[in-house]
Scaffold this motif. Structure first.
Motif, PDB file in Angstrom:
ATOM      1  N   PRO A 354       0.835  -1.207   0.000  1.00 27.50           N
ATOM      2  CA  PRO A 354       0.000   0.000   0.000  1.00 27.50           C
ATOM      3  C   PRO A 354       0.868   1.255   0.000  1.00 27.50           C
ATOM      4  CG  PRO A 354      -0.193  -1.192   2.079  1.00 27.50           C
ATOM      5  CD  PRO A 354       0.689  -2.009   1.202  1.00 27.50           C
ATOM      6  N   PRO A 355       0.378   2.325  -0.572  1.00 28.13           N
ATOM      7  CA  PRO A 355       1.149   3.573  -0.578  1.00 28.13           C
ATOM      8  C   PRO A 355       1.303   4.092   0.850  1.00 28.13           C
ATOM      9  CG  PRO A 355      -1.093   3.951  -1.360  1.00 28.13           C
ATOM     10  CD  PRO A 355      -0.957   2.476  -1.178  1.00 28.13           C
ATOM     11  N   GLY A 410      -4.694   0.755  -3.268  1.00 29.68           N
ATOM     12  CA  GLY A 410      -3.652   1.590  -3.859  1.00 29.68           C
ATOM     13  C   GLY A 410      -4.202   2.641  -4.800  1.00 29.68           C
ATOM     14  N   ARG A 432      -2.346  -5.235   4.649  1.00 29.43           N
ATOM     15  CA  ARG A 432      -2.280  -3.913   4.025  1.00 29.43           C
ATOM     16  C   ARG A 432      -2.686  -2.803   5.000  1.00 29.43           C
ATOM     17  NH1 ARG A 432      -5.205  -5.604  -1.710  1.00 29.43           N
ATOM     18  NH2 ARG A 432      -3.806  -7.376  -2.029  1.00 29.43           N
TER      19      ARG A 432
END
Ligand code: GLU
Length: 435
Positions: A354-355, A410, A432
């Protein structure tokens, strides 16, 4: 009468959207009336015709689902042309000519400079032929009656043969020009309707007399307005826009059919997933006289709408195995092309990082990471997760949903999360959120 149409490309290049449009309308007309759709390869020009283009034409038609009921090649029919030509010769309907292109050109210029139409001037019959010159051959138009037909697109048409040049039908080397073999084939193949571009209208006038001279009545004609690009002409770009390029861009064949079937007609362009409704509705009376404008952006948009309706079984052979029916249904509304589905495999199954989370989203994500392990995934995990986070943090709306969507997919946009989340494995989602 059995409706029989034909698509008659010259295999001197790849098909472009304009040719395909003509093929489509011929095919639709035949299918609508339970008739036959034939492919005729116009390869009388042996030098420029290439076998690779013939193969390309066949595979393009196949890709588009325009099935044919028979195929003929003009290069295999020279004996027939010869026989019919002899009959016309005996009847005085074709005659030998000896002028050089230069002579003809000078004569044209003289006539034009006198304000006269540059019509070919017949020599008096019986004049002695020049020695040692091989003739080319013209078809003798009958000047006594006007040429008339009711075009299915253009309505009543009228030509005065006296204003037309007798067309050249055969070159001095014996090779055939397009006009006469086409008529001979249309008769032999029982063509009931000739559907082609309006650039052939004046050919039709001459060909109608050829049908008569060969003892046949002419078929019906539908001359459609030409296809042009957004800039108003058939550009080089459009003229070379082939099926391979469109396929590579993720254009669905049925989307191209949907656009080309209706462009330039009074019927609306609609995203359909099957050609049947297009076939049922074709009517040449609905075709306009103005050029049909082809816009690649319109095609991309229509394609997107088509993709959103395609069932899993229709695309399964082109999808990664990980995209099952439920996953397809969830992501379908967000795709421009079927190929884009592959981008979602990692969202479902990983690997996926994940960002980095923004500081202001920390609280929501922490609460989600704490709640997720205890959620029953087979019920409605998204509802349960957002409920728990809302309860813990007081966040709601965008502040609640966006950080979760970002961490889990994302992306800022995408399918409905309540549909998507159950399709992501629980351990993936938990990892995540905790990342
Ligand atoms: N080979 C010709 C062309 O491509 C066929 C025209 C016709 O349909 O008669 O223009």
């Amino acid at each position: 009468m059995t409706v029989t149409t034909r698509f008659a490309p010259s295999p001197t290049g790849s098909l472009h959207v304009g040719n395909i449009r003509t093929a489509l309308h011929n095919w639709m007309w035949a299918r609508k009336y339970g008739g036959r759709f034939l492919l005729r390869i116009d390869d009388t020009d042996l030098e420029r015709s290439k076998e690779a283009y013939v193969a390309g034409i066949r595979s393009d038609l196949e890709w588009l689902g325009l099935d044919i009921d028979g195929e003929a090649r003009q290069s295999a029919r020279f004996a027939l042309y010869e026989a019919e030509f002899d009959k016309l010769k005996a009847a005085g309907r074709v005659y030998a000519c000896y002028e050089t292109p230069e002579e003809l050109d000078i004569r044209r210029k003289v006539l034009l400079s006198r304000g006269l139409p540059p019509v070919y001037e017949r020599k008096p019959q019986g004049a002695a032929p020049p020695e040692g010159v091989a003739p080319h051959w013209r078809f003798r138009l009958d000047h006594r009656t006007a040429i008339e037909w009711t075009d299915l697109v253009r309505g009543p048409q009228h030509f005065e043969p006296t204003t037309m040049s007798d067309p050249v039908v055969r070159r001095a080397d014996g090779s055939w020009l397009y006009l006469l073999p086409s008529v001979i084939d249309d008769i032999a193949m029982g063509i009931s309707h000739v559907v082609r571009g309006e650039d052939h209208v004046s050919n039709t006038a001459a060909q109608i007399q050829m049908f008569g001279a060969l003892g046949a009545s002419p078929p019906e004609f539908a001359h459609e307005a030409l296809l042009v690009g957004t800039e108003g002409k058939l550009s080089k770009r459009l003229g070379s826009l082939g099926m391979e390029t469109l396929r590579d861009r993720g254009i669905e064949p049925v989307a191209l059919l949907a656009l080309l079937a209706r462009l330039g007609t009074s019927d609306p362009v609609e995203p359909v997933t099957d050609a049947a409704p297009l076939v049922a509705a074709i009517d040449f009376a609905h075709f306009g006289r103005a050029p049909a404008r082809f816009d690649e952006a319109e095609l991309a948009l229509l394609n997107q709408k088509v993709v959103h309706q395609l069932e899993h079984e229709a695309v399964a052979d082109r999808l990664p195995v990980a995209i099952d029916a439920a996953r397809w249904r969830a992501i379908r509304p967000n795709l421009m092309t079927v190929a884009e589905a592959a981008d979602w495999v990692a969202v479902f199954d990983g690997p996926f990082a994940p960002p980095p989370a923004a500081p202001e989203d920390r609280a929501v994500l922490d609460a989600a990471a704490a709640a997720a392990p205890g959620i029953e995934w087979s019920a409605d995990p998204w509802h349960a997760l957002t409920g728990a986070v809302k309860h813990a943090t007081g966040a709601k709306g965008r502040t609640l949903f966006l950080p979760l969507r970002r961490a889990l997919t994302g992306r800022d946009h995408g399918p409905d999360m309540s549909e998507l989340l159950p399709l992501i494995a629980k351990d993936q989602a938990v990892a995540r959120l905790a990342a």
